[in-house]
Design an enzyme around this catalytic site. Structure first.
Site, PDB file in Angstrom:
ATOM      1  N   GLU A 122      38.323  86.603  55.852  1.00  0.00           N
ATOM      2  CA  GLU A 122      39.142  85.450  56.212  1.00  0.00           C
ATOM      3  C   GLU A 122      40.614  85.887  56.227  1.00  0.00           C
ATOM      4  O   GLU A 122      41.031  86.600  55.313  1.00  0.00           O
ATOM      5  CB  GLU A 122      38.979  84.311  55.204  1.00  0.00           C
ATOM      6  CG  GLU A 122      39.675  83.038  55.682  1.00  0.00           C
ATOM      7  CD  GLU A 122      39.514  81.856  54.710  1.00  0.00           C
ATOM      8  OE1 GLU A 122      38.893  82.018  53.644  1.00  0.00           O
ATOM      9  OE2 GLU A 122      40.033  80.793  55.037  1.00  0.00           O
ATOM     10  N   GLU A 291      35.516  78.232  44.778  1.00  0.00           N
ATOM     11  CA  GLU A 291      34.792  79.081  45.738  1.00  0.00           C
ATOM     12  C   GLU A 291      33.337  78.637  45.832  1.00  0.00           C
ATOM     13  O   GLU A 291      32.748  78.638  46.911  1.00  0.00           O
ATOM     14  CB  GLU A 291      34.886  80.560  45.352  1.00  0.00           C
ATOM     15  CG  GLU A 291      36.306  81.097  45.146  1.00  0.00           C
ATOM     16  CD  GLU A 291      37.289  80.792  46.268  1.00  0.00           C
ATOM     17  OE1 GLU A 291      36.842  80.516  47.390  1.00  0.00           O
ATOM     18  OE2 GLU A 291      38.508  80.803  46.003  1.00  0.00           O
ATOM     19  N   HIS A 294      32.999  75.620  48.071  1.00  0.00           N
ATOM     20  CA  HIS A 294      33.099  75.930  49.496  1.00  0.00           C
ATOM     21  C   HIS A 294      31.720  76.103  50.144  1.00  0.00           C
ATOM     22  O   HIS A 294      31.601  76.004  51.366  1.00  0.00           O
ATOM     23  CB  HIS A 294      33.887  77.227  49.710  1.00  0.00           C
ATOM     24  CG  HIS A 294      35.361  77.042  49.901  1.00  0.00           C
ATOM     25  ND1 HIS A 294      35.903  76.078  50.726  1.00  0.00           N
ATOM     26  CD2 HIS A 294      36.424  77.749  49.415  1.00  0.00           C
ATOM     27  CE1 HIS A 294      37.237  76.201  50.712  1.00  0.00           C
ATOM     28  NE2 HIS A 294      37.573  77.190  49.920  1.00  0.00           N
TER      29      HIS A 294
HETATM   30  N1  BES Z   1      39.399  80.891  51.365  1.00  0.00           N
HETATM   31  C1  BES Z   1      40.339  81.134  50.335  1.00  0.00           C
HETATM   32  C2  BES Z   1      40.719  82.567  50.205  1.00  0.00           C
HETATM   33  C3  BES Z   1      41.600  83.107  51.294  1.00  0.00           C
HETATM   34  C4  BES Z   1      42.861  82.665  51.446  1.00  0.00           C
HETATM   35  C5  BES Z   1      41.171  84.079  52.150  1.00  0.00           C
HETATM   36  C6  BES Z   1      43.677  83.203  52.439  1.00  0.00           C
HETATM   37  C7  BES Z   1      41.975  84.582  53.132  1.00  0.00           C
HETATM   38  C8  BES Z   1      43.237  84.155  53.291  1.00  0.00           C
HETATM   39  C9  BES Z   1      39.811  80.678  48.982  1.00  0.00           C
HETATM   40  O1  BES Z   1      38.862  79.682  49.026  1.00  0.00           O
HETATM   41  C10 BES Z   1      40.988  80.118  48.234  1.00  0.00           C
HETATM   42  O2  BES Z   1      41.501  79.126  48.643  1.00  0.00           O
HETATM   43  N2  BES Z   1      41.403  80.770  47.159  1.00  0.00           N
HETATM   44  C11 BES Z   1      42.564  80.407  46.407  1.00  0.00           C
HETATM   45  C12 BES Z   1      42.227  79.856  45.058  1.00  0.00           C
HETATM   46  C13 BES Z   1      41.841  78.423  45.045  1.00  0.00           C
HETATM   47  C14 BES Z   1      41.473  77.982  43.653  1.00  0.00           C
HETATM   48  C15 BES Z   1      42.883  77.509  45.619  1.00  0.00           C
HETATM   49  C16 BES Z   1      43.352  81.677  46.232  1.00  0.00           C
HETATM   50  O3  BES Z   1      42.840  82.751  46.577  1.00  0.00           O
HETATM   51  O4  BES Z   1      44.479  81.616  45.782  1.00  0.00           O
HETATM   52 ZN    ZN Z   2      39.527  77.741  49.278  1.00  0.00          ZN
END
Ligand code: BES
Ligand code: ZN
Length: 849
Positions: A122, A291, A294
């Site tokens: 992603e 996660e 999701h």
């Molecule tokens: N899908 C994201 C991770 C991501 C973000 C992948 C940007 C590629 C680019 C994941 O679900 C996410 O949002 N992670 C957050 C933590 C969450 C608790 C808000 C993060 O990685 O900070």
């Molecule tokens: Zn997320």
């Protein structure tokens, strides 16, 4: 690297891809410098599309061969991908490419971390693995074969043949390429299992490097709790036979929800009493939940295009907040979220990077994983739930899962299920997704003949690209209190939809005191002539925990702003009123700790800016320090008793109750160390049996410039633990006296353990400097030049992490002319650098405006 003219992508230009993918088979022959990836993809013309251009994304790939239905073809290659003549009927595409994971420092696509292969796809990383329509609306099943002599080889879905040197994985659920994942390495697992409520047996594994198994118990527990919670609260079950989580040391973000194979930054999953703080434990619990959630909100139902990112992220953040509220204290979680929103999202939405929750254009999607998409996106869902009510929310979400399972959706689809279940017209509400900026809400009251009237006015200042703003739907939760402190009107939801709107309340024998925006029911700036007496009254009597806290916060802001602006002494009435709350043994220690927390220096800068005053970082720092000292003096007699209350007798546990006590103790220690020169902190540093107490003590010692011995001992003990050493790097800068913070940061970048290509280590140093407000904003501009220099350097290796850190400059226009000129110069030096990445190029251009 630098595109000659970087392309801007627009939401309005969306068209579906000309082909559907009926199945993907991938074979990986792993080698650090030369991994071979074979793909076999079944395409068929897409009946819903008109444009039949066959374009496959592909970046940094060496094409070895390509064939269609077994016949070799020669596609036309560009920097971004390939095009090829294809039949006007279903066909099979086969290609072989070579990639070099060991040379991948951007940590997107397939890369290596400590000898282990892992992926991050992603948003647009899959195109660095093979040629593919790398867009979320193309969903397909994946069969993966991995060849290497590494003991553990993982991919999405359920395991197939796992023989010496080969592992096969089959994912039966169609998914977009951004959810693809592969991991291979010398790993060990903590294993457990979970039985879903319909009886599916699921193997759970948390994979780590040998040596880290002792830090996996908490993550596994959090996973099981999350799985149960999603069944109980949203009726969502897990849908594969295994769920794997892998911890990786080099990772740009916190964690990633790849189907059946979540990959985590080790900082977001590994925890132990000795090495992690209570805050780390709580964050880990929340990220595991996020996660995992999701799997339904993101994976089973995904996004049509990246403009719809908030469809999965806003909703999933909202869900993980609900989860944390249920596991811990709902009011404490809510207040924490409000603090975070104001600290990160408000500055974003009121500066040059302001954009709608659903942006309309971008150059680099990585730059839009923002507090606005995530946190404001979650607030929007909270408002929707408040407006339609809990029951209707549940119905609408159930319809969403039923109607859209297996689809790639839009915000329109999301809102439609709410319109269909409630009959409500949500067209005005939709402005929350399309209009950027923080609405300002002002309030006037009148009281005449037992009739009390509240008049609201809303206005949203112009933001980049949006000069005209339309009124939004603002759910304003209100309660009324009698002058005696009784609640005469329990919480009511007022819907402010007009630029100006009045609400009347009859039969009020006395003029009531309003408790406004209860629970922070809308993400707005509430403009209200600060009336200290009323705030003190609410601090003492409000039944809404958020409003009560906010009353104290408002008094603190008022007092501090007066100190900054005309050097006034701290407001004694506020400190006395606060003292009563802080020492009230009937209140939750965690809540009292929140009450004791002063606004941070950057929050004060924000408050001054919102009042139209240019913030002076040095004056802010002095005012905060003077206020903390005054508090310590004034409450000196209460501190020993509070310390005692904060003591935890039971063995360490990172639960809400114990962490609340330690949070209170940490506030108290910070006051005590203003009075005793640091001896209590030194004693706590020696005696602590957990990282929460240890680090709190160390921070005070660093601030008092008597931490040399403690820092040396800490380093000697933890030099081999990367996550703990990140704390060691950070605290020396974060807690340093402002005038020396830049020098500390500079010196630490010369430390042998400063591996700046590791995102956690880079952020430990740079993020710590930025969080030292007066240190970063030192008048001579040294902080700006230091950061810009390192951003330029990191940009060549890891554009995503470098560009994210550049947001530290987003508030540059609110400071004085001198500082503005220095920040502008730092940004221009970045802008003019040759070989700037697309990520940084877009970021700097937007920052400069
Ligand atoms: N899908 C994201 C991770 C991501 C973000 C992948 C940007 C590629 C680019 C994941 O679900 C996410 O949002 N992670 C957050 C933590 C969450 C608790 C808000 C993060 O990685 O900070
Ligand atoms: Zn997320």
């Amino acid at each position: 690297m630098k595109d000659a003219s970087p392309q801007t992508i627009y939401l309005k230009d969306y068209t579906p891809f000309g082909y559907v993918v009926e199945g993907v088979e991938l074979t990986f022959a792993l080698a650090p410098e030369a991994t071979r990836v074979k793909s076999r993809i079944r395409f068929a013309p897409n009946p819903d599309a008109t444009d039949r251009t066959f374009f496959l994304h592909g970046e940094d790939l060496t094409l070895i061969s390509a064939a269609i239905d077994g016949t070799p073809v020669t596609p036309t290659l560009t920097e971004q991908g390939l095009t090829c003549e294809v039949p006007d009927a279903p066909f099979t595409w086969e290609a072989e490419v070579e990639i070099a994971p060991a040379k991948n420092t951007a940590l997107e696509g397939l890369y290596m971390s400590n000898g282990m292969y892992c992926t991050q796809c992603e948003a647009e990383g899959f195109r660095k693995i093979t040629y593919y329509p790398d867009r979320p609306d193309v969903m397909a099943t994946f069969d993966v074969r991995i060849e290497s002599d590494l003991p553990v080889m993982l991919s999405n879905g359920n395991p197939g043949t796992q023989d010496g040197g080969v592992a096969e994985w089959h994912d039966p659920w169609p998914k977009p390429s951004y959810l693809f994942a592969l991991v291979a390495g010398d790993l060990e697992a903590r294993s457990d299992s979970f039985t879903t409520r319909s009886g599916r047996h699921v193997d759970l594994n948390l994979w780590v490097r040998p040596g880290d198994l002792g830090k996996t118990a908490w993550g596994m527990e959090a996973l099981r709790t999350s799985m149960r919670w999603d069944e109980e609260v949203y009726g969502r079950e897990y849908d594969l036979d295994v769920f794997n989580i892998v911890a990786v040391d080099d990772f740009n973000m916190g964690a990633m929800e790849n189907k059946g194979l979540n990959i985590f930054n080790s900082s977001a999953v590994l925890a132990s009493q000795d090495t992690s703080t209570d805050a780390n434990f709580e964050r880990i619990e929340a990220i595991i939940a996020h996660e995992y959630f999701h799997n339904w909100t993101g994976n089973r139902i995904t996004c049509r295009d990246w403009f719809q990112l908030c469809l999965k992220e806003g909703l999933t953040v909202f869900r993980d907040s609900q989860f944390t509220a249920d596991q811990r204290s709902a009011p404490v979680k809510r207040i924490g979220d409000v603090i975070d929103l104001r600290a990160r999202q408000f500055p974003e939405d009121q500066g040059p990077l302001s954009h709608p929750v659903r942006p309309e254009s971008f150059q680099e999607i990585n730059n839009f994983y923002t507090a606005t998409v995530y946190e404001k996106g979650a607030e929007v869902i909270g408002m929707l739930k408040r407006l339609v009510g809990d029951e209707a929310y549940d119905k609408a979400v159930a319809l969403y899962f039923e109607r859209h399972d297996g689809q790639a959706c839009t915000i329109e689809d999301w809102l439609q299920v709410f319109e269909d279940t409630t009959g409500r017209d949500l067209s005005q509400f939709k402005r929350w997704y399309t209009q950027s900026g923080t609405p300002r809400l002002s309030v006037e009251e009148s009281y005449e003949g037992a009739r009390y009237t509240l008049t609201f006015r809303q206005r949203t200042p112009a933001t980049p690209g949006q000069s005209e703003k339309l009124p939004q739907v603002l759910p304003v939760a209100v309660g009324l209190l009698s002058p005696g402190g009784e609640e005469v009107l329990p919480t009511q939801l007022l819907e402010v939809t007009e630029p100006e709107q009045s609400f009347t309340f009859d039969n009020m024998p006395d003029r009531p005191i309003p408790s406004l925006l209860r629970g922070f029911s809308a993400p707005v700036v509430l403009e209200r002539e600060s009336d200290a007496a009323e705030q003190a009254f609410l601090l003492a009597h409000d039944t809404d925990p958020y409003c009560r806290w906010e009353a104290g916060r408002g008094l603190a802001r008022g007092s501090l702003v007066a100190s900054v602006v005309d050097g006034a002494d701290p407001d004694g009435a506020w400190l006395d009123a606060l003292q009563a709350v802080v020492t009230d043994p009937a209140l939750d220690p965690a809540y009292r700790a929140l009450m004791m927390g002063l606004p941070t220096q950057s929050e004060l800068a924000q408050a001054l800016y919102e009042k139209g005053i240019t913030p002076d970082p040095d004056a802010i720092r002095d005012a905060v320090e003077a206020t903390v000292r005054a508090t310590a003096d004034r409450w000196a007699d209460d501190l020993p008793g509070l310390s005692e209350e904060a003591r935890v007798a039971e063995p360490y546990a990172p639960d809400a109750q114990q962490s609340g006590k330690r949070a209170l103790g940490t506030r108290v220690l910070s006051l005590v160390s203003r009075l005793d020169g640091g001896s209590a902190a030194e004693a706590q540093f020696e005696a602590a049996d957990n990282m929460t107490l240890k680090l709190a003590a160390l921070g005070n010692l660093v601030r008092l410039e008597r931490a040399d011995d403690a820092l040396a001992a800490f380093e000697a003990q933890w030099k081999d633990d990367r996550l703990v050493m990140d704390k060691w790097f950070g605290i020396q800068i974060m807690s340093a006296p402002a005038p020396v913070a830049v020098e500390r940061a500079e010196a630490l970048t010369g430390h042998a353990a400063f591996d700046w290509t590791n995102p956690n280590r880079f952020r430990a140093v740079m993020g710590a400097l930025v969080s030292n407000h007066a240190g970063f904003h030192r008048a001579d501009g040294a902080g700006y030049d230091f950061l810009a220099g390192w951003l330029a350097r990191l940009d060549e290796k890891n554009p995503q992490t470098a560009a994210r850190m550049a947001t530290a400059f987003q508030t540059w226009r609110r400071y004085d002319d001198d500082r503005q000129a220095k920040m502008r110069a730092a940004l221009e030096s970045l802008r003019d650098k040759p070989k700037l990445s697309r990520d940084m190029g877009e970021m700097v251009a937007r920052l400069l405006g």
